[in-house]
Design a protein around this motif. Structure first.
Motif, PDB file in Angstrom:
ATOM      1  N   LEU A   1      32.783  38.506  49.979  1.00 61.00           N
ATOM      2  CA  LEU A   1      34.189  38.281  49.634  1.00 61.00           C
ATOM      3  C   LEU A   1      35.085  39.134  50.526  1.00 61.00           C
ATOM      4  CD1 LEU A   1      34.309  38.324  45.723  1.00 61.00           C
ATOM      5  CD2 LEU A   1      34.192  36.354  47.240  1.00 61.00           C
ATOM      6  N   ASP A   2      36.141  38.519  50.998  1.00 59.44           N
ATOM      7  CA  ASP A   2      37.209  39.243  51.671  1.00 59.44           C
ATOM      8  C   ASP A   2      38.313  39.447  50.636  1.00 59.44           C
ATOM      9  OD1 ASP A   2      39.178  40.284  53.254  1.00 59.44           O
ATOM     10  OD2 ASP A   2      39.622  38.403  54.294  1.00 59.44           O
ATOM     11  N   ALA A   3      38.275  40.562  49.935  1.00 63.83           N
ATOM     12  CA  ALA A   3      39.258  40.856  48.892  1.00 63.83           C
ATOM     13  C   ALA A   3      40.458  41.561  49.514  1.00 63.83           C
ATOM     14  CB  ALA A   3      38.635  41.721  47.802  1.00 63.83           C
ATOM     15  N   GLN A   4      41.660  41.124  49.139  1.00 61.26           N
ATOM     16  CA  GLN A   4      42.877  41.670  49.718  1.00 61.26           C
ATOM     17  C   GLN A   4      43.890  41.960  48.617  1.00 61.26           C
ATOM     18  OE1 GLN A   4      44.437  39.051  52.789  1.00 61.26           O
ATOM     19  NE2 GLN A   4      42.407  38.145  53.131  1.00 61.26           N
ATOM     20  N   LEU A   5      44.776  42.927  48.894  1.00 62.38           N
ATOM     21  CA  LEU A   5      45.947  43.093  48.036  1.00 62.38           C
ATOM     22  C   LEU A   5      46.861  41.891  48.243  1.00 62.38           C
ATOM     23  CD1 LEU A   5      47.110  46.821  48.327  1.00 62.38           C
ATOM     24  CD2 LEU A   5      46.033  45.714  46.380  1.00 62.38           C
ATOM     25  N   ALA A   6      47.306  41.279  47.165  1.00 67.20           N
ATOM     26  CA  ALA A   6      48.217  40.146  47.293  1.00 67.20           C
ATOM     27  C   ALA A   6      49.544  40.613  47.878  1.00 67.20           C
ATOM     28  CB  ALA A   6      48.434  39.491  45.935  1.00 67.20           C
ATOM     29  N   ALA A   7      50.118  39.810  48.736  1.00 68.29           N
ATOM     30  CA  ALA A   7      51.343  40.204  49.432  1.00 68.29           C
ATOM     31  C   ALA A   7      52.478  40.506  48.467  1.00 68.29           C
ATOM     32  CB  ALA A   7      51.757  39.096  50.409  1.00 68.29           C
ATOM     33  N   HIS A   8      52.500  39.837  47.281  1.00 61.82           N
ATOM     34  CA  HIS A   8      53.593  40.052  46.338  1.00 61.82           C
ATOM     35  C   HIS A   8      53.373  41.266  45.447  1.00 61.82           C
ATOM     36  CE1 HIS A   8      50.675  37.332  44.310  1.00 61.82           C
ATOM     37  NE2 HIS A   8      50.901  38.132  43.286  1.00 61.82           N
ATOM     38  N   ASP A   9      52.203  41.930  45.557  1.00 64.73           N
ATOM     39  CA  ASP A   9      51.950  43.113  44.740  1.00 64.73           C
ATOM     40  C   ASP A   9      52.772  44.285  45.272  1.00 64.73           C
ATOM     41  OD1 ASP A   9      49.775  44.244  42.657  1.00 64.73           O
ATOM     42  OD2 ASP A   9      50.212  45.758  44.175  1.00 64.73           O
ATOM     43  N   PRO A  10      53.375  45.093  44.388  1.00 62.36           N
ATOM     44  CA  PRO A  10      54.191  46.222  44.863  1.00 62.36           C
ATOM     45  C   PRO A  10      53.424  47.181  45.773  1.00 62.36           C
ATOM     46  CG  PRO A  10      54.550  45.841  42.516  1.00 62.36           C
ATOM     47  CD  PRO A  10      53.431  44.935  42.926  1.00 62.36           C
ATOM     48  N   ALA A  11      52.127  47.348  45.541  1.00 60.97           N
ATOM     49  CA  ALA A  11      51.345  48.276  46.365  1.00 60.97           C
ATOM     50  C   ALA A  11      51.131  47.760  47.781  1.00 60.97           C
ATOM     51  CB  ALA A  11      49.995  48.554  45.701  1.00 60.97           C
ATOM     52  N   ALA A  12      51.413  46.456  48.027  1.00 60.77           N
ATOM     53  CA  ALA A  12      51.207  45.879  49.354  1.00 60.77           C
ATOM     54  C   ALA A  12      52.407  46.066  50.265  1.00 60.77           C
ATOM     55  CB  ALA A  12      50.878  44.383  49.227  1.00 60.77           C
ATOM     56  N   ALA A  13      53.513  46.552  49.720  1.00 62.58           N
ATOM     57  CA  ALA A  13      54.735  46.683  50.516  1.00 62.58           C
ATOM     58  C   ALA A  13      54.529  47.654  51.675  1.00 62.58           C
ATOM     59  CB  ALA A  13      55.882  47.162  49.621  1.00 62.58           C
TER      60      ALA A  13
ATOM     61  N   ARG B   1      46.035  45.712  39.970  1.00 63.54           N
ATOM     62  CA  ARG B   1      46.574  45.181  41.209  1.00 63.54           C
ATOM     63  C   ARG B   1      46.468  43.656  41.245  1.00 63.54           C
ATOM     64  NH1 ARG B   1      48.649  49.265  41.489  1.00 63.54           N
ATOM     65  NH2 ARG B   1      50.293  47.726  41.395  1.00 63.54           N
ATOM     66  N   GLU B   2      47.463  43.020  41.890  1.00 65.07           N
ATOM     67  CA  GLU B   2      47.405  41.586  42.172  1.00 65.07           C
ATOM     68  C   GLU B   2      46.512  41.406  43.404  1.00 65.07           C
ATOM     69  OE1 GLU B   2      48.823  39.017  40.626  1.00 65.07           O
ATOM     70  OE2 GLU B   2      49.955  40.123  39.106  1.00 65.07           O
ATOM     71  N   LEU B   3      45.505  40.538  43.302  1.00 68.50           N
ATOM     72  CA  LEU B   3      44.496  40.430  44.345  1.00 68.50           C
ATOM     73  C   LEU B   3      44.308  38.993  44.802  1.00 68.50           C
ATOM     74  CD1 LEU B   3      41.812  42.694  42.612  1.00 68.50           C
ATOM     75  CD2 LEU B   3      43.392  43.396  44.414  1.00 68.50           C
ATOM     76  N   VAL B   4      43.875  38.854  46.047  1.00 71.79           N
ATOM     77  CA  VAL B   4      43.470  37.571  46.618  1.00 71.79           C
ATOM     78  C   VAL B   4      42.061  37.767  47.158  1.00 71.79           C
ATOM     79  CG1 VAL B   4      43.864  35.902  48.451  1.00 71.79           C
ATOM     80  CG2 VAL B   4      45.804  36.837  47.193  1.00 71.79           C
ATOM     81  N   ALA B   5      41.116  36.936  46.727  1.00 68.36           N
ATOM     82  CA  ALA B   5      39.725  37.066  47.151  1.00 68.36           C
ATOM     83  C   ALA B   5      39.277  35.779  47.835  1.00 68.36           C
ATOM     84  CB  ALA B   5      38.822  37.371  45.958  1.00 68.36           C
ATOM     85  N   VAL B   6      38.822  35.897  49.085  1.00 65.17           N
ATOM     86  CA  VAL B   6      38.382  34.750  49.875  1.00 65.17           C
ATOM     87  C   VAL B   6      36.851  34.759  49.947  1.00 65.17           C
ATOM     88  CG1 VAL B   6      38.569  33.548  52.074  1.00 65.17           C
ATOM     89  CG2 VAL B   6      40.489  34.930  51.244  1.00 65.17           C
TER      90      VAL B   6
ATOM     91  N   ALA C   1      42.806  33.894  42.943  1.00 59.28           N
ATOM     92  CA  ALA C   1      43.917  34.786  42.615  1.00 59.28           C
ATOM     93  C   ALA C   1      43.560  35.530  41.334  1.00 59.28           C
ATOM     94  CB  ALA C   1      45.211  34.009  42.436  1.00 59.28           C
ATOM     95  N   LEU C   2      43.625  36.868  41.368  1.00 63.30           N
ATOM     96  CA  LEU C   2      43.177  37.691  40.252  1.00 63.30           C
ATOM     97  C   LEU C   2      44.129  38.851  40.027  1.00 63.30           C
ATOM     98  CD1 LEU C   2      39.563  38.066  41.628  1.00 63.30           C
ATOM     99  CD2 LEU C   2      40.118  36.637  39.664  1.00 63.30           C
ATOM    100  N   ARG C   3      43.893  39.525  38.937  1.00 69.56           N
ATOM    101  CA  ARG C   3      44.567  40.790  38.669  1.00 69.56           C
ATOM    102  C   ARG C   3      43.522  41.740  38.083  1.00 69.56           C
ATOM    103  NH1 ARG C   3      49.714  42.719  38.044  1.00 69.56           N
ATOM    104  NH2 ARG C   3      49.976  44.529  36.674  1.00 69.56           N
ATOM    105  N   GLY C   4      43.383  42.947  38.662  1.00 66.71           N
ATOM    106  CA  GLY C   4      42.380  43.874  38.163  1.00 66.71           C
ATOM    107  C   GLY C   4      42.396  45.187  38.916  1.00 66.71           C
ATOM    108  N   ASN C   5      41.356  45.980  38.699  1.00 61.33           N
ATOM    109  CA  ASN C   5      41.252  47.306  39.310  1.00 61.33           C
ATOM    110  C   ASN C   5      40.376  47.246  40.563  1.00 61.33           C
ATOM    111  OD1 ASN C   5      42.631  48.083  37.022  1.00 61.33           O
ATOM    112  ND2 ASN C   5      40.827  48.928  36.005  1.00 61.33           N
ATOM    113  N   VAL C   6      40.608  48.191  41.453  1.00 60.93           N
ATOM    114  CA  VAL C   6      39.752  48.356  42.621  1.00 60.93           C
ATOM    115  C   VAL C   6      39.240  49.791  42.623  1.00 60.93           C
ATOM    116  CG1 VAL C   6      41.004  46.622  43.944  1.00 60.93           C
ATOM    117  CG2 VAL C   6      41.643  49.022  44.158  1.00 60.93           C
ATOM    118  N   SER C   7      38.159  50.009  43.365  1.00 61.81           N
ATOM    119  CA  SER C   7      37.550  51.334  43.422  1.00 61.81           C
ATOM    120  C   SER C   7      36.930  51.516  44.803  1.00 61.81           C
ATOM    121  CB  SER C   7      36.486  51.460  42.334  1.00 61.81           C
ATOM    122  OG  SER C   7      35.905  52.746  42.353  1.00 61.81           O
TER     123      SER C   7
END
Length: 709
Positions: free
Chosen positions: A566-578, A550-555, A634-640
């Motif tokens: 950390l406030d980790a979020q799905l990046a708005a441009h990631d397909p899973a965020a639609a 997943r494309e991620l944004v971590a604050v 800005a990252l790309r990786g897995n979540v669980s």
């Protein structure tokens, strides 16, 4: 034999646990699976707790690189590598290569997630139908594991439902009582096993899983404490002591056992059979070996083994001893068997000893003893005792069925508006919501005083409302009875949730709330609203592939002691965020009380260790910015799923850089994506709300008409 143990590694802990628990989930596989417990886990949630431990320690979904193989090519010119010590490397320009590197078919493979241990008790020791004997045997396994390796995380299930193998059934034996242990491959707590200290997060290994080591420990336990559980030490005629000469004589494996139990013969056992047949043939005429050297005797054995058709012995010649065994070749098997793989009886030294015994006329075939003791029996219950026991069972079952029927009836009973109000609305109200609560209560009281029956909501309408899109609690609270829209709008502003404090954040000062009906409350103008904060929401359920890559944004929102929030979020441009109205991976609702007023707030920051955050920063590289004084990665990786079940967390060891650069407007883009999805939700929910309101109004009109008649 008392009890033997074996273990099998697996790459899927969940599959193993599902097998032990059976298709019914929390139910044991069948009524005869009478013993179950967990160490550092619970029976009901073992699968998730195994995974949570791996995630917590950063060891989930680990892979390892398969080694390459090296072979001598048919054409020496094709060779590219040579061996230096125990390692291989490419030959340099001035060196002569000897081997060709053959890369693995699969470069990376998943590492073991769990180990499957089985403790099997002989019928002469434990009768599977004797509850007391079965329970004591399970207690023995528990005491052994807790004493030998107390820091492992394991699920145990004792079963007495085995039918036994075909070979066992042919011998007149039924299934044996046995205990399954599913052990997480990651250490849970600090412990010392076999002189080695294991820290939390380390992989299980060494003395814990080495077959000879833990079997020796099990033997020692039975010798020392077996009598406490009605168990005797191992019968050495059947199962020789671990590391003894007899134990090492034949190196049997689990594969040999299972093939034999299924009525077949493994390649290793076939090789042993060929050698034993040849030695027995030579023992009939010891004079054939008289006066021969060790090498000459080996030549005679090689020819005799070849005549059996089971085996061919590959040899090498030495100056001191002459012919020596190099390997064993079984017809139909592509890979030869090493000279030390069958056991010490079949090594060069072992064969020399056997041939010497043959020459002396003292050779004996290798045999393993068998248990001759009859199966253990126990005194069954008397008819009266059995009848009393079944009466208790039937009574308990009847009470359970009655409770289930009552729950089902309550669930199917139509609910009135008053009941819905008490169940759904009142629990969502803060202490300061006196006006709304009072208005709703007054409306209901007036409705009843006028002699009108409250319209009921049928299960069909309940189902219709259940299909409404998931929205925030504050969006649904004020969709009920609202006599005064202006005043209700003012109250809505006061009910907006505030984002929870994190250790390094300062909250905006609360604006004093004006209570409805007080001396200072305005009568003609709405209450002044507090400054609104954005209502944050958690991402909806992520399934399967939606948690990978997943494309991620971590604050980075704060730090405290050894933790970073950390406030980790799905990046708005990631397909899973639609079409998701919330992009935060983790949220936690908290209630706080200030000046006698209870407030519900939402925390969006999950704790990570400093080491984990360092990993995330290294993966982000230069692709990070500072927004409103906070660092954004800005990252790309897995979540669980998180350990506490309140959302999702980033898996640190899976992250890497993303090819989508971010700017200082990254948070605005996140909010804009959520706002678009929320607007679409409101539009869809509005039509359903109108439909629900119309049904309620029509029911009330029908009641009025009935009263007039």
């Amino acid at each position: 034999m008392t009890a033997v143990s074996k273990h099998i590694p697996t790459t899927s802990a969940s599959t193993l646990i599902h097998y032990l628990r059976g298709p019914d989930g929390l139910e044991l596989r069948n009524p005869r699976a009478v013993y179950a417990w967990g160490t550092h886990c619970t029976y009901e949630r073992a699968e998730f707790e195994f995974r949570d431990l791996r995630i917590e320690q950063g060891r989930d979904q680990e892979v390892r690189r398969n080694p390459s193989k090296y072979r001598k090519p048919k054409d020496p010119a094709d060779a590219t590598h040579l061996k230096v010590g125990k390692n291989w490397r490419e030959a340099k320009a001035n060196e002569t290569a000897t081997h060709l590197r053959i890369p693995p078919e699969v470069e990376l493979e998943k590492r073991y997630e769990a180990f499957h241990f089985i403790y099997s008790f002989d019928l002469a020791t434990v009768n599977p139908d004797d509850p007391q004997s079965v329970m004591r045997a399970g207690d023995a396994v528990r005491a052994f594991r807790e004493g030998y390796s107390p820091g492992v995380q394991s699920l145990f299930v004792g079963q007495s439902d085995a039918k036994g193998s075909k070979a066992a059934q042919a011998r007149g034996e039924g299934g044996k009582y046995h205990v399954h242990e599913a052990m997480n491959a990651i250490v849970h707590s600090r412990m010392t096993v076999g002189g080695r200290t294991f820290e939390p997060g380390m992989r299980v290994g060494g003395a814990i899983t080495h077959v000879d080591t833990y079997r020796a420990a099990w033997d020692e336990f039975l010798e020392r404490r077996g009598h406490e559980f009605g168990l005797e030490p191992q019968d050495r005629d059947v199962l020789p002591e671990v590391r003894s000469a007899e134990y090492k004589a034949v190196r049997r494996t689990d594969h040999d056992f299972w093939v034999r139990e299924r009525g077949g013969i493994s390649d290793q056992d076939r090789a042993r059979r060929g050698i034993e047949t040849a030695l027995q043939s030579l023992s009939r005429d010891p004079s054939r070996l008289a006066g021969l050297s060790a090498g000459q005797r080996m030549d005679v054995l090689v020819d005799e083994v070849a005549a059996t058709g089971d085996l061919e012995i590959k040899t090498r010649s030495t100056k001191k001893l002459g012919t020596r065994v190099r390997s064993f070749v079984v017809p139909g098997r592509q890979q030869p068997i090493g000279s030390t793989k069958l056991g010490e009886r079949y090594t060069n030294a072992g064969l020399d000893e056997q041939l010497d015994l043959v020459a002396q006329g003292r050779w004996k075939p290798h045999t393993r003893g068998r248990v001759t003791a009859p199966p253990k029996t126990f005194e069954p219950l008397s008819p009266q005792e059995e009848a009393e026991l079944w009466a208790e069972v039937h009574e308990a079952a009847a009470q359970e069925r009655a409770a289930q029927a009552a729950e089902k009836q309550a669930a199917e009973k139509p609910q009135s508006i008053a009941e819905l109000y008490e169940q759904r609305v009142r629990p969502t109200l803060d202490d300061g919501d006196e006006y709304f609560g009072g208005a709703a209560a007054a409306f209901l009281a007036d409705y009843e005083q006028r002699g009108r029956a409250l319209p009921s909501i049928s299960p069909a309408v309940e189902q219709t409302e259940a299909t409404r899109p998931t929205v925030h609690v504050d969006d649904t609270t004020h969709q009920h009875v609202e006599p005064h829209a202006a005043e209700t709008a003012a109250r809505t502003d006061d009910a907006v949730e505030q984002q929870a404090d994190t250790p390094s954040l300062e909250r905006e000062p609360d604006v004093p709330e004006v209570q409805a009906g007080s001396a200072t409350a305005p009568t003609a103008s709405p209450t002044v609203a507090k400054p609104q904060r954005r209502r944050e929401r958690q991402v909806s359920v992520l399934k399967g592939d939606e948690m990978r890559g997943r494309e991620l944004v971590a604050v980075v929102v704060g730090e405290q002691d050894d933790r970073v929030y950390l406030d980790a979020q799905l990046a708005a441009h990631d397909p899973a965020a639609a079409d998701r109205s919330g992009l935060h991976l983790y949220t936690e609702r908290k209630s706080t009380t200030k000046d006698g007023h209870r407030q519900t707030v939402t925390a969006v920051a999950a704790p990570y260790s400093r080491e984990q955050v360092s990993t995330l920063r290294a993966a982000a590289g230069d692709n990070r910015v500072v927004v409103a004084g906070r660092e954004v990665l800005a990252l790309r990786g897995n979540v669980s799923p998180s350990n506490d079940g309140r959302g999702y967390v980033v898996v640190p060891h899976s992250v890497g850089p993303t090819d989508r650069p971010i700017g200082t407007d990254v948070i605005e883009r996140q909010h804009a994506s959520e706002d678009r999805a929320r607007q679409r939700e409101k539009e869809r929910g509005k039509s359903l709300s109108e439909q629900f309101s119309q049904q309620t109004l029509e029911a009330a009109e029908r009641d009025d008409h009935d009263m007039d008649r």
